[in-house]
Enzyme design. Sequence first.
Site, PDB file in Angstrom:
ATOM      1  N   HIS A 154       3.046   5.421   5.280  1.00 29.85           N
ATOM      2  CA  HIS A 154       2.497   4.674   3.875  1.00 29.85           C
ATOM      3  C   HIS A 154       2.168   5.521   3.228  1.00 29.85           C
ATOM      4  O   HIS A 154       1.025   5.957   3.469  1.00 29.85           O
ATOM      5  CB  HIS A 154       1.517   3.296   3.905  1.00 29.85           C
ATOM      6  CG  HIS A 154       1.598   2.436   5.175  1.00 29.85           C
ATOM      7  ND1 HIS A 154       1.445   1.792   5.868  1.00 29.85           N
ATOM      8  CD2 HIS A 154       2.914   1.532   5.099  1.00 29.85           C
ATOM      9  CE1 HIS A 154       2.310   0.753   6.632  1.00 29.85           C
ATOM     10  NE2 HIS A 154       2.859   0.279   5.612  1.00 29.85           N
ATOM     11  N   GLU A 157      -1.545   6.928   2.450  1.00 27.95           N
ATOM     12  CA  GLU A 157      -2.385   6.868   3.699  1.00 27.95           C
ATOM     13  C   GLU A 157      -2.419   8.536   4.490  1.00 27.95           C
ATOM     14  O   GLU A 157      -2.071   9.060   5.281  1.00 27.95           O
ATOM     15  CB  GLU A 157      -2.157   6.373   4.967  1.00 27.95           C
ATOM     16  CG  GLU A 157      -2.338   4.544   4.330  1.00 27.95           C
ATOM     17  CD  GLU A 157      -1.765   3.619   5.676  1.00 27.95           C
ATOM     18  OE1 GLU A 157      -0.624   3.647   6.408  1.00 27.95           O
ATOM     19  OE2 GLU A 157      -2.076   2.527   5.388  1.00 27.95           O
ATOM     20  N   HIS A 299      -1.811   5.658  10.841  1.00 23.18           N
ATOM     21  CA  HIS A 299      -1.559   4.851   9.943  1.00 23.18           C
ATOM     22  C   HIS A 299      -3.737   5.035   9.070  1.00 23.18           C
ATOM     23  O   HIS A 299      -4.626   5.665   9.718  1.00 23.18           O
ATOM     24  CB  HIS A 299      -1.238   3.597   9.789  1.00 23.18           C
ATOM     25  CG  HIS A 299      -0.243   3.672  10.086  1.00 23.18           C
ATOM     26  ND1 HIS A 299       0.857   3.200   8.665  1.00 23.18           N
ATOM     27  CD2 HIS A 299       0.558   3.450  10.676  1.00 23.18           C
ATOM     28  CE1 HIS A 299       1.629   2.782   9.503  1.00 23.18           C
ATOM     29  NE2 HIS A 299       2.185   3.311  10.168  1.00 23.18           N
ATOM     30  N   GLU A 358      -4.878   3.282  13.671  1.00 20.92           N
ATOM     31  CA  GLU A 358      -6.017   3.253  12.409  1.00 20.92           C
ATOM     32  C   GLU A 358      -7.322   4.063  11.791  1.00 20.92           C
ATOM     33  O   GLU A 358      -8.414   3.416  12.327  1.00 20.92           O
ATOM     34  CB  GLU A 358      -6.209   1.821  12.112  1.00 20.92           C
ATOM     35  CG  GLU A 358      -4.977   0.631  12.221  1.00 20.92           C
ATOM     36  CD  GLU A 358      -4.361   0.358  10.855  1.00 20.92           C
ATOM     37  OE1 GLU A 358      -3.991   1.391  10.032  1.00 20.92           O
ATOM     38  OE2 GLU A 358      -2.999  -0.032  10.440  1.00 20.92           O
TER      39      GLU A 358
END
Length: 388
Positions: A154, A157, A299, A358
């Site tokens: 992404h 990110e 991420h 994450e």
Amino acid sequence: MRVVSRSGDRLAYYSDLFQIPKELIEDANPDIHEGVLPEGLDVEIPGFILQKETRLDIDLAAIALQYQLPIDALLMVNHVEQRPFSVPVRIMEPLLVTEKLYDYQSLHDDLEILSFHYPFIKVESIGLSVLGKELFEVRIGKGDKVIHYNGSFHANEWITSAVLMKWLNDLLLSVTNGSSLCGMDCLPFYRDVTISMVPMVNPDGVDLVLKGAVAAEEKVDVLKINNDNPAFYAWKANIRGVDLNNQYPANWEIEKKRKVPKAPAPRDFPGETCLSEPEAVAMKELAERRNFERVLALHTQGKEFYWGYEGHEPEQAANIAKEFEERSGYRAVQYVDSHAGYKDWFIQEFKRVGFTIELGKGINPLPLSHMPTIYEDSVKILMAGLYM
């Protein structure tokens, strides 16, 4: 650092002379085979740089004493009558500055720096982005077990790319200097594992977030996709407005049906078909080619990680997730209501362990001021991924 062989030299002698593991010198010189070397071969010695000694009134014996080097290490890179002398200096500190806005050019430049000083790593282009940027895979190690890490699926990110490159630099320092990382000796990992790393899956998108519409090179109307908003900080997709982590054949049809954007968008649009984007295809083909033992996809944000998919994950995944949780303080989550991600497809396709991690906590893109804390937490997971 490059030296020129003398008749009768061996790579094993260079290992003793410079105190660098022999396999690193061998892997840095794949075209040179063990045995007595002929005179005049260029030989790469990883983990060293040549530094000029500016004092002209000093001799090699004094330099050897000052730098705690064998005389022959100096003779390898100097002529006795030469002035100024060159001094082989071991690299003890990171070469990269990763606490910055980490765009594609930063990645390109940093890979060149590391390849030059640590030529036993392998850097390979696995494909091209929509705008023709190379998607780089880095490999380090020589084991049969291949463990894969990736970042910046992404666009906003992008800090995940900086984390991976900082970790790579730290790994290289550890294997060449015999130092520990997170309390672990990295040379055994080099021997037993091959690390595959794609630090920036979505280089077009990263540059769009960091540089604005100019990054689209007038090939895509990104302003139209972004509702004429010139700020792209919330953009997650690739340059064509397709979410690369919603592109994989793991219940892709469910995501296609329920996702709100039905056309290219800054985030969440899974594409008109699965695997429509060249970046997604390149990552799929890489997994099939390398036969990964496990996958860790980085991420942001949430300080948690996801480790299951539709019951396809193997039994040992739970033990690894527990170890990650205990080491990092991140929360382990087995299932989330999400499909078509790279980790989802990998678990479904290969029935092996995969994670979506994450990093950090806040609002994307996470600020650079969070980088030290993010790295301190995540490096424990990255290292644990090698031995569990």
